[in-house]
Design an enzyme around this catalytic site. Structure first.
Site, PDB file in Angstrom:
ATOM      1  N   LYS A  26       0.788  -1.187   0.116  1.00 45.82           N
ATOM      2  CA  LYS A  26       0.007  -0.018  -0.088  1.00 45.82           C
ATOM      3  C   LYS A  26       0.883   1.447   0.033  1.00 45.82           C
ATOM      4  O   LYS A  26       0.636   2.283  -0.808  1.00 45.82           O
ATOM      5  CB  LYS A  26      -1.100   0.044   1.042  1.00 45.82           C
ATOM      6  CG  LYS A  26      -1.992   0.993   0.887  1.00 45.82           C
ATOM      7  CD  LYS A  26      -3.028   0.763   2.590  1.00 45.82           C
ATOM      8  CE  LYS A  26      -3.852  -0.722   2.539  1.00 45.82           C
ATOM      9  NZ  LYS A  26      -4.255  -0.860   3.641  1.00 45.82           N
ATOM     10  N   ARG A  96      -3.352   2.898   8.579  1.00 46.18           N
ATOM     11  CA  ARG A  96      -3.646   1.981   7.542  1.00 46.18           C
ATOM     12  C   ARG A  96      -2.472   0.901   7.573  1.00 46.18           C
ATOM     13  O   ARG A  96      -1.220   1.285   7.490  1.00 46.18           O
ATOM     14  CB  ARG A  96      -3.880   2.319   6.289  1.00 46.18           C
ATOM     15  CG  ARG A  96      -4.707   3.703   6.225  1.00 46.18           C
ATOM     16  CD  ARG A  96      -4.650   4.414   4.636  1.00 46.18           C
ATOM     17  NE  ARG A  96      -5.246   3.235   3.790  1.00 46.18           N
ATOM     18  CZ  ARG A  96      -5.372   3.813   2.534  1.00 46.18           C
ATOM     19  NH1 ARG A  96      -4.692   4.534   1.907  1.00 46.18           N
ATOM     20  NH2 ARG A  96      -5.924   2.777   1.498  1.00 46.18           N
ATOM     21  N   GLY A 105      -6.415 -10.445   8.011  1.00 44.82           N
ATOM     22  CA  GLY A 105      -6.130 -11.059   9.567  1.00 44.82           C
ATOM     23  C   GLY A 105      -5.481  -9.940  10.303  1.00 44.82           C
ATOM     24  O   GLY A 105      -5.249 -10.076  11.355  1.00 44.82           O
ATOM     25  N   MET A 107      -4.598  -5.692  11.536  1.00 49.05           N
ATOM     26  CA  MET A 107      -5.403  -4.950  11.814  1.00 49.05           C
ATOM     27  C   MET A 107      -6.169  -3.858  10.825  1.00 49.05           C
ATOM     28  O   MET A 107      -5.575  -3.929   9.789  1.00 49.05           O
ATOM     29  CB  MET A 107      -4.552  -3.781  12.887  1.00 49.05           C
ATOM     30  CG  MET A 107      -5.401  -2.877  13.488  1.00 49.05           C
ATOM     31  SD  MET A 107      -4.475  -1.371  13.688  1.00 49.05           S
ATOM     32  CE  MET A 107      -4.745  -0.415  12.255  1.00 49.05           C
ATOM     33  N   ARG A 352      -3.399  -1.514  -6.611  1.00 46.75           N
ATOM     34  CA  ARG A 352      -2.637  -2.417  -6.693  1.00 46.75           C
ATOM     35  C   ARG A 352      -2.941  -3.562  -7.916  1.00 46.75           C
ATOM     36  O   ARG A 352      -4.014  -3.247  -8.253  1.00 46.75           O
ATOM     37  CB  ARG A 352      -2.968  -3.349  -5.554  1.00 46.75           C
ATOM     38  CG  ARG A 352      -4.068  -3.768  -5.109  1.00 46.75           C
ATOM     39  CD  ARG A 352      -4.497  -4.161  -3.725  1.00 46.75           C
ATOM     40  NE  ARG A 352      -5.950  -4.080  -3.313  1.00 46.75           N
ATOM     41  CZ  ARG A 352      -6.399  -4.504  -2.318  1.00 46.75           C
ATOM     42  NH1 ARG A 352      -5.689  -5.017  -1.412  1.00 46.75           N
ATOM     43  NH2 ARG A 352      -7.800  -4.184  -2.082  1.00 46.75           N
ATOM     44  N   HIS A 468      -3.963 -44.086  -5.480  1.00 46.19           N
ATOM     45  CA  HIS A 468      -4.628 -44.557  -6.620  1.00 46.19           C
ATOM     46  C   HIS A 468      -5.841 -43.867  -7.152  1.00 46.19           C
ATOM     47  O   HIS A 468      -5.672 -43.401  -8.248  1.00 46.19           O
ATOM     48  CB  HIS A 468      -5.166 -45.890  -6.107  1.00 46.19           C
ATOM     49  CG  HIS A 468      -5.633 -46.692  -7.728  1.00 46.19           C
ATOM     50  ND1 HIS A 468      -7.056 -46.444  -8.011  1.00 46.19           N
ATOM     51  CD2 HIS A 468      -4.869 -47.195  -8.738  1.00 46.19           C
ATOM     52  CE1 HIS A 468      -7.019 -47.239  -9.002  1.00 46.19           C
ATOM     53  NE2 HIS A 468      -6.071 -47.669  -9.649  1.00 46.19           N
ATOM     54  N   SER A 776      12.394 -43.322 -20.418  1.00 46.42           N
ATOM     55  CA  SER A 776      11.413 -42.465 -19.929  1.00 46.42           C
ATOM     56  C   SER A 776      11.494 -42.523 -18.257  1.00 46.42           C
ATOM     57  O   SER A 776      11.410 -43.496 -17.710  1.00 46.42           O
ATOM     58  CB  SER A 776      10.188 -43.054 -20.521  1.00 46.42           C
ATOM     59  OG  SER A 776       9.136 -42.236 -19.829  1.00 46.42           O
ATOM     60  N   CYS A 843       7.360 -39.825 -17.762  1.00 37.91           N
ATOM     61  CA  CYS A 843       6.189 -40.214 -17.992  1.00 37.91           C
ATOM     62  C   CYS A 843       5.447 -40.248 -16.565  1.00 37.91           C
ATOM     63  O   CYS A 843       4.298 -40.585 -16.206  1.00 37.91           O
ATOM     64  CB  CYS A 843       6.195 -41.413 -18.653  1.00 37.91           C
ATOM     65  SG  CYS A 843       6.754 -42.702 -17.742  1.00 37.91           S
ATOM     66  N   TYR A 863      10.911 -34.326 -24.066  1.00 41.06           N
ATOM     67  CA  TYR A 863       9.690 -34.375 -23.997  1.00 41.06           C
ATOM     68  C   TYR A 863       9.176 -34.550 -22.529  1.00 41.06           C
ATOM     69  O   TYR A 863       9.762 -35.415 -21.560  1.00 41.06           O
ATOM     70  CB  TYR A 863       8.914 -35.439 -24.998  1.00 41.06           C
ATOM     71  CG  TYR A 863       9.001 -36.716 -24.617  1.00 41.06           C
ATOM     72  CD1 TYR A 863       7.924 -37.551 -23.624  1.00 41.06           C
ATOM     73  CD2 TYR A 863       9.772 -37.402 -25.006  1.00 41.06           C
ATOM     74  CE1 TYR A 863       7.978 -38.737 -23.255  1.00 41.06           C
ATOM     75  CE2 TYR A 863       9.979 -38.899 -24.877  1.00 41.06           C
ATOM     76  CZ  TYR A 863       9.116 -39.536 -23.854  1.00 41.06           C
ATOM     77  OH  TYR A 863       9.320 -40.721 -23.764  1.00 41.06           O
TER      78      TYR A 863
HETATM   79  P1  ADP Z   1      -7.790  -2.270   3.406  1.00 44.88           P
HETATM   80  O1  ADP Z   1      -6.225  -2.850   3.164  1.00 44.88           O
HETATM   81  O2  ADP Z   1      -8.576  -3.315   4.264  1.00 44.88           O
HETATM   82  O3  ADP Z   1      -8.187  -1.955   1.979  1.00 44.88           O
HETATM   83  P2  ADP Z   1      -7.259   0.517   3.607  1.00 44.88           P
HETATM   84  O4  ADP Z   1      -6.107   0.855   4.472  1.00 44.88           O
HETATM   85  O5  ADP Z   1      -7.202   0.429   2.143  1.00 44.88           O
HETATM   86  O6  ADP Z   1      -7.770  -0.951   4.117  1.00 44.88           O
HETATM   87  O7  ADP Z   1      -8.587   1.445   4.056  1.00 44.88           O
HETATM   88  C1  ADP Z   1     -10.002   1.014   3.594  1.00 44.88           C
HETATM   89  C2  ADP Z   1     -10.763   2.179   3.005  1.00 44.88           C
HETATM   90  O8  ADP Z   1     -10.648   3.076   4.187  1.00 44.88           O
HETATM   91  C3  ADP Z   1     -10.279   2.774   2.095  1.00 44.88           C
HETATM   92  O9  ADP Z   1     -10.453   2.181   0.896  1.00 44.88           O
HETATM   93  C4  ADP Z   1     -10.868   4.162   2.032  1.00 44.88           C
HETATM   94  O10 ADP Z   1     -12.258   4.029   1.411  1.00 44.88           O
HETATM   95  C5  ADP Z   1     -10.740   4.319   3.279  1.00 44.88           C
HETATM   96  N1  ADP Z   1      -9.601   5.270   3.875  1.00 44.88           N
HETATM   97  C6  ADP Z   1      -8.417   4.923   4.241  1.00 44.88           C
HETATM   98  N2  ADP Z   1      -7.344   5.817   4.370  1.00 44.88           N
HETATM   99  C7  ADP Z   1      -8.479   7.055   4.133  1.00 44.88           C
HETATM  100  C8  ADP Z   1      -8.011   8.419   4.051  1.00 44.88           C
HETATM  101  N3  ADP Z   1      -6.781   8.938   4.330  1.00 44.88           N
HETATM  102  N4  ADP Z   1      -9.033   9.172   3.742  1.00 44.88           N
HETATM  103  C9  ADP Z   1     -10.391   8.911   3.389  1.00 44.88           C
HETATM  104  N5  ADP Z   1     -10.718   7.246   3.355  1.00 44.88           N
HETATM  105  C10 ADP Z   1      -9.798   6.640   3.866  1.00 44.88           C
HETATM  106 MG    MG Z   2      -7.635  -0.823   0.734  1.00 48.63          MG
END
Ligand code: ADP
Ligand code: MG
Ligand code: MG
Length: 889
Positions: A26, A96, A105, A107, A352, A468, A776, A843, A863
């Site tokens: 990210k 994020r 899984g 945060m 991504r 088998h 083979s 084979c 082959y």
């Molecule tokens: P995930 O990895 O679960 O996608 P993100 O970090 O991308 O989590 O955050 C999920 C959503 O939160 C983003 O798609 C966006 O809609 C919102 N978000 C994250 N950061 C911001 C920000 N700085 N301003 C507005 N919305 C945000």
């Molecule tokens: Mg996201």
């Protein structure tokens, strides 16, 4: 001093896309988008190295981190024109997580961080929208409490629902500023009750709390499990991104959305996305409100009334489509994008490479090569060869409801429904009567082949991925779930118990051999289609690969299928499968029961015309392509009757007593049949068996020549050779048969070669190549005998071996390069040093495994041969192997 913090935004960044290891996916892409001049809210990334340092230092941060964070925060403040914690003009941020590989899984994101009772008022007057400010505040308390303070999300939802009930409101958007104010109070009180302390009001404390939660989540149970399942090393660590908030919940000209640059299900080159007006973050995926289509055409096609973004915010939409186009061109791949619109202004929040289905991957790769975005090599490398499997078998309709009873091993892909049958003969009868049948066995054996063939799918409760059932099912292209251990089968009662559910013979079940799921009743499936794109990609692969791709096939049906999938010959025709056919098994048994050579020859004379006819048919289908025929391989007792009923019948037919047959079976009993009287050892003891087979082969070539004019050069393959002497003896006999038929040995009319499936054969390869005209590699047996490990019995502890890191992969699926592979390499070198034009192939099951195919390319085999349904996989993998070995890769 280590640089722990990388800033981005405002048209430039300290990081870039190629710093993914350091900044996480990210963070690296936020930096890249900033460098591209796209509108990205300013922010900074704390590196993955900090995560590692944090754990190494017993959950503490290096001293210089705080100063670096403060400086980066200051930079955001300058760019955003707001101040973190400022009562009048507060900066809010999101926190994020973001590892190198996307990792569910960990945060979740915290939005609107920096709000408290004072800053919320600042936000309200600044935006002129108190409702928006308090909506943001309550979202923040809810999210922060959930992900950082560990107070359950649903407790807040309950309060919200109660409030709506009392106020007589249904939608979140119906709530006004007073409603949110009241809820903020309730939420804070809830935290106080749950934790015995109040919700943190100091923005700095909030920020460090969230950062700590991200790093802490790298090693929570969910993340640990996910990492283990996906082989993600713990050392990678996660990054943390802190970014200025932009608000999609600021009114009707604000919105938030997610979009793909192409359709991730079909691969079609159209914008595919959703958005919500006046919403924030996860609202789009949370399902609280129904998201709307991005483009007008998608909305119209879906027959939806809710307006598209293209219609509501046409200018912003136009800007977004341009950016999408640019991002795709820049990354040269389909992108998965998150964005927010604040008061008509577009902000990019993530990009991504998007996940896609197998058909979409194919279409996107071919389209992009045709568009000139990538070259053909790149297109070939973009497809996971293994995933082609999904394209060649029916798959479950993802929309169809299903009730999963249990999950076994995904042994052979594809989905199938049918009535439960517990026995091979019955399967054949039921299928003959027009039923779709699922053959359910504790495990299968060679005698069940006809029943497996008659079935739509196979389910076993014992045996692994190379049992088998699994091997034969894959060869036949039948879906199979094996080793479904929670299943208990009672043959006598004709019932199948899974947990509390009892299924009787005749009841309908569905199995999905791609996932291992077993379901009650019929679940709708979708038929595969070989698209134009598939054919194009295969053409490109064929133009690139060096190795020939053959197939393992003995029935006309399999040979035809393999030809359709592009097989260039047969690399393994196992003649014993032909012995099991119902019209000849009794002659085979007669042969085995014979007390002397004369009687044996009499029985063999009955088999000869049938065997000859088999070859005539196969040669006809293969139209002059090479066919390798392996002479009889399994121990004889496999052909003897097992059930009382069959025993009596065989006795009657052979004119002997049941006791005689039992005696003979006892005589043939072996303590370790896999290492017993089988393969060429049978040929040594009973010359007449191989002589009959050679005669059938030669007569078939003559017959085909006469009928079609096609010249077949059969490749006669002797199994289980360990020394040159064995081969010398048997080749001399085969040559004798040829001479008798007027075919000159060594005239090129046929060739004789051997399987390399014993370590000794690999060691003696130089010697053996004096006689053998081809090798083979029978890597199933070679793996068994090199490891001293029975593939039928290894399933029970394979997991332990993988868990302890002794095996990284099942050696029966992917060649063990260090051990088995080393023997192969040695055999190739020694064989070729004696005979320059020695033909070399594989084979074993590995012949259809992409990683093993790469190895075959590396050691210079001519082959690979694999089951019919894996032929396309092998064609692609062989091309990828060539590309991977190019110097410039
Ligand atoms: P995930 O990895 O679960 O996608 P993100 O970090 O991308 O989590 O955050 C999920 C959503 O939160 C983003 O798609 C966006 O809609 C919102 N978000 C994250 N950061 C911001 C920000 N700085 N301003 C507005 N919305 C945000
Ligand atoms: Mg996201
Ligand atoms: Mg073998």
């Amino acid at each position: 001093m280590t640089k722990w913090v990388y800033s981005f935004g405002d048209g430039h960044a300290e990081g870039a896309a190629d710093l993914k290891d350091l900044l996480g996916g990210k963070g690296a892409n936020l930096a890249e988008m900033s460098n591209l001049g796209l509108p990205v809210p300013p922010g900074f990334t704390i590196t993955t190295e900090l995560c590692t340092a944090y754990y190494a230092a017993d959950h503490t941060y290096p001293d210089e981190l705080a100063a670096q964070v403060d400086a980066a925060l200051q930079q955001i403040e300058d760019t955003a024109g707001a101040k973190f914690g400022d009562p009048a003009n507060p900066l809010l941020v999101s926190v994020r997580s973001g590892a190198r590989a996307s990792m569910p899984g960990m945060m979740d994101t915290v939005l609107n961080l920096g709000l408290n009772d004072i800053t919320v008022e600042g936000l309200a007057s600044l935006s002129g929208d108190a409702r928006f400010a308090y909506d943001s505040y309550r979202r923040f308390i809810q999210m922060y409490s959930d992900v950082v303070l560990d107070v359950d999300h649903y407790l807040f939802e309950d309060l919200l629902d109660q409030h709506k009930d009392v106020a007589g409101l249904t939608l979140d958007t119906d709530l006004g500023v007073d409603d949110w104010k009241e809820l903020v109070g309730q939420f804070k009180a809830l935290v106080q009750t749950e934790l015995g302390r109040s919700f943190p009001t100091d923005p700095a404390e909030q920020l460090w709390g969230a950062v700590g939660a991200v790093f802490g989540s790298w090693r929570n149970n969910r993340a640990n499990t996910y990492r283990r399942l996906h082989n993600i090393p713990e050392e990678w660590g996660t990054a943390v991104n802190i970014q200025a908030m932009v608000f999609g919940n600021m009114g009707d000209d604000s919105a938030t959305g997610v979009t793909f640059t192409r359709n991730p299900t079909t691969g079609e080159n159209v914008i595919y996305g959703e958005y919500l007006i006046n919403a924030q973050g996860e609202d789009v995926v949370a399902g609280i409100r129904t998201p709307q289509h991005l483009s007008k055409s998608a909305r119209v096609e879906a027959g939806d009334d809710l307006p598209s973004m293209e219609e509501v915010l046409p200018e912003t939409y136009a800007e977004l489509s341009t950016i999408m186009h640019d991002l795709e061109a820049h990354y040269r791949d389909m992108q998965d994008i998150e964005f927010t619109v604040q008061s008509g202004k577009l902000w990019m929040l993530q990009t991504r490479s998007g996940k896609r289905t197998a058909p979409a991957a194919l279409k996107i790769a071919v389209d992009m090569a045709n568009e000139g975005v990538i070259d053909r090599d790149e297109a070939l490398l973009r497809i996971d060869a293994e995933s082609l499997d999904q394209l060649l078998h029916p798959t479950l309709d993802p929309q169809a409801p299903k009730k999963v009873l249990t999950t076994g091993l995904p042994a052979s892909p594809g989905a199938a429904s049918g009535i439960v049958v517990f026995d091979a003969d019955e399967a054949e009868r039921a299928s003959h009567d027009g039923h779709s049948v699922i053959l359910v066995r504790i495990e299968t054996s060679p005698e069940d082949i006809h029943g497996m063939h008659a079935s739509k799918g196979i389910l076993t409760c014992r045996g692994g991925m190379t049992s088998h059932a699994a091997v034969v099912a894959r060869g036949m292209g039948r879906p199979c779930v094996s080793g479904a251990g929670s299943l208990s089968i009672d043959y006598a009662a004709r019932t199948l118990k899974i947990g509390s559910t009892t299924i009787k013979g005749g009841d309908t079940i569905t199995i999905d051999g791609s996932t291992g799921e077993v379901m009650l009743g019929t679940v709708k499936t979708i038929d595969p289609k070989m698209s134009e794109d598939f054919n194009t990609l295969m053409e490109w692969a064929d133009a690139t690969r060096r190795m020939i791709v053959r197939t393992n096939a003995e029935t006309p049906a399999d040979a035809r299928t393999a030809r359709e999938y592009g097989a260039q010959g047969i690399g393994l025709c196992r003649t014993e499968h032909m012995f099991f056919e119902s019209d000849r098994i009794s002659a085979v048994r007669e042969m085995i029961l014979a007390e002397n050579e004369a009687d044996r020859r009499k029985a063999l004379a009955k088999i000869l015309p049938m065997q000859r006819q088999d070859f005539v048919e196969l040669f006809g289908i293969m139209q002059g392509l090479p066919v390798t025929i392996r002479l009889l391989d399994p121990p004889l007792h496999e052909f003897l009757p097992k059930s009382e009923e069959e025993l009596a019948e065989t006795a009657k037919q052979a004119g002997v007593s049941v006791a005689t047959i039992r005696n003979r079976a006892n005589e043939l009993h072996e303590f370790n049949p896999m290492l017993g009287h089988r393969g060429c050892r049978l040929g040594i003891s009973y010359p007449e068996i191989y002589e009959m087979q050679a005669q059938a082969i030669f007569e078939a070539t003559v017959a085909v020549k006469e009928a079609t004019g096609e010249t077949v050069v059969p490749e006669i393959m002797i199994p289980l050779v360990g020394s040159r002497r064995e081969l010398d003896i048997l080749k001399a006999r085969i040559d004798g048969v040829a001479t008798d038929l007027g075919i000159a040995p060594d005239s090129g009319a046929y060739i004789v070669g051997t399987m390399i499936e014993l370590p000794r054969a690999a060691l003696m390869a130089g010697d053996i190549a004096e006689t053998a005209e081809f090798f083979s590699f029978g890597t199933n047996d070679l793996t068994q005998t090199t490891f001293g490990l029975s593939r039928d019995d290894s399933a029970s502890f394979l997991e332990d071996y993988i868990r302890h890191g002794i095996f990284t992969r099942d050696p029966f699926v992917t060649i063990d390069r260090e051990g088995v592979g080393e023997l192969m390499k040695m055999a190739v070198e020694r064989g070729r040093s004696v005979r320059k034009n020695l033909k070399l192939g594989i084979c074993g099951e590995h012949g259809g495994d992409p990683d093993s195919i790469q190895f075959c390319e590396d050691i210079g085999l001519d082959y690979v041969s694999c089951s019919p349904y894996r032929v396309p996989i092998a064609r692609l993998a062989a091309a990828q192997a060539v590309i991977n070995n190019r110097d410039d890769r």
